[in-house]
Scaffold this active site. Structure first.
Site, mmCIF file in Angstrom:
data_model
loop_
_atom_site.group_PDB
_atom_site.id
_atom_site.type_symbol
_atom_site.label_atom_id
_atom_site.label_comp_id
_atom_site.label_asym_id
_atom_site.label_seq_id
_atom_site.Cartn_x
_atom_site.Cartn_y
_atom_site.Cartn_z
ATOM 1 C CG PHE A 3 21.639 5.326 -24.401
ATOM 2 C CD1 PHE A 3 21.602 3.945 -24.452
ATOM 3 C CD2 PHE A 3 21.933 5.927 -23.185
ATOM 4 C CE1 PHE A 3 21.852 3.175 -23.337
ATOM 5 C CE2 PHE A 3 22.176 5.174 -22.058
ATOM 6 C CZ PHE A 3 22.135 3.783 -22.127
ATOM 7 N NE ARG A 4 16.562 7.512 -27.964
ATOM 8 C CZ ARG A 4 16.521 6.838 -26.812
ATOM 9 N NH1 ARG A 4 17.370 7.138 -25.859
ATOM 10 N NH2 ARG A 4 15.635 5.889 -26.612
ATOM 11 C CD GLN A 64 15.666 10.837 -19.202
ATOM 12 O OE1 GLN A 64 15.242 9.986 -19.974
ATOM 13 N NE2 GLN A 64 15.877 12.095 -19.584
ATOM 14 C CB ILE A 119 21.996 3.799 -14.135
ATOM 15 C CG1 ILE A 119 22.916 3.406 -15.310
ATOM 16 C CG2 ILE A 119 20.529 3.717 -14.550
ATOM 17 C CD1 ILE A 119 22.744 1.972 -15.782
ATOM 18 C CG ASP A 120 26.074 8.528 -14.313
ATOM 19 O OD1 ASP A 120 25.689 9.146 -13.303
ATOM 20 O OD2 ASP A 120 25.984 8.994 -15.471
ATOM 21 C CG HIS A 122 15.889 5.083 -16.222
ATOM 22 N ND1 HIS A 122 16.281 6.069 -17.099
ATOM 23 C CD2 HIS A 122 14.571 4.889 -16.467
ATOM 24 C CE1 HIS A 122 15.256 6.446 -17.849
ATOM 25 N NE2 HIS A 122 14.214 5.740 -17.477
ATOM 26 C CB SER A 142 16.846 13.722 -27.389
ATOM 27 O OG SER A 142 16.601 12.384 -26.958
ATOM 28 C CG ASN A 154 20.343 18.276 -25.840
ATOM 29 O OD1 ASN A 154 20.828 17.494 -25.023
ATOM 30 N ND2 ASN A 154 19.907 17.877 -27.023
#
Length: 237
Positions: free
Chosen positions: A33-34, A102, A104-105, A120, A191, A213
């Protein structure tokens, strides 16, 4: 921190918690996402992902929600990578390990992990809005209708936590219990900026925290790199 030290911590740990974010699945071909090329750097329908994946947008713009959701998340060609497989083998070998994700896959479960806490939710679980009829898998989403409906004409929604919704209390309790009783916490591919999920690591009471990371984190025991590539350097199980 070096790989040998991480291997030593894993070998001697009695209860491990692996706390993973989007970076755990990027090596499977999913976008984070980020990151530099993450989903947050683009818009669709003149809206940001935070809006498109919100409960308000789902309720008021259901067709556009599903256009975006199906395009971005429903790819059955995505398979578990080495990180998912390593963790599954670690559990199979007898290690007491809880995965808190975190994502959802569903890739941890596809790799074989059994003890998974999904903060999530999962794209593989869905339910009808009124009667809460449950649907597992993705077949009911592969219809001619853009918005999936059950036999009664009810809209089916993903069993995922959308922006504007609270995390499930039972799921949070399971995560807290695992963290509070672990003696090794591996934080990977995140992150630590997604709240309230990121706050959960404060419930860890042990002495050993390791972060893995791609981008630098201000953590004492830190290994920079992709999660799967890092685990490949460990002793094969």
């Amino acid at each position: 921190m070096n790989i040998d030290k991480l291997q030593e911590l894993i070998d001697h740990a009695n209860k491990i918690v692996f706390f993973g974010g989007a970076g755990v699945s990027t090596e499977s071909g999913l976008r984070d996402f980020r990151g530099k090329d993450g989903l947050y750097n683009e818009t669709h329908f003149d809206q940001t992902p935070e809006i498109l994946l919100s409960i308000d947008y789902f309720l008021n713009n259901t067709e556009n929600f599903y256009k975006y959701y199906k395009m971005m998340f429903l790819n059955e060609d995505v398979k578990p990578n080495y990180a998912h497989k390593y963790l599954a083998k670690l559990e199979e070998s007898g290690k007491n390990i809880t995965i808190i994700t975190q994502n959802i896959d569903n890739l941890h479960q596809l790799a074989g992990s059994k003890n998974v806490v999904e903060l999530h939710g999962s794209i593989y679980r869905n339910y009808s809005m009124k009667t809460k009829e449950r649907f597992n898998g993705l077949d009911h989403l592969k219809t001619d209708k853009l918005v999936p409906l059950n036999s009664k004409g009810e809209i089916i929604r993903p069993d995922v936590v959308l922006y504007g919704e609270q995390l499930d209390g039972n799921v949070i309790s399971n995560a807290i219990n695992a963290l509070a009783n672990a003696d090794l916490l591996i934080v990977a591919g995140t992150s630590l900026t997604v709240y309230p999920a990121a706050n959960l690591i404060n419930y860890f009471n042990g002495n050993n925290i390791v972060a893995i990371n791609r981008d630098p984190l201000n953590v004492k025991n830190f290994i920079q790199g992709d999660v799967g590539a890092t685990f490949k350097k460990l002793r094969r199980i």
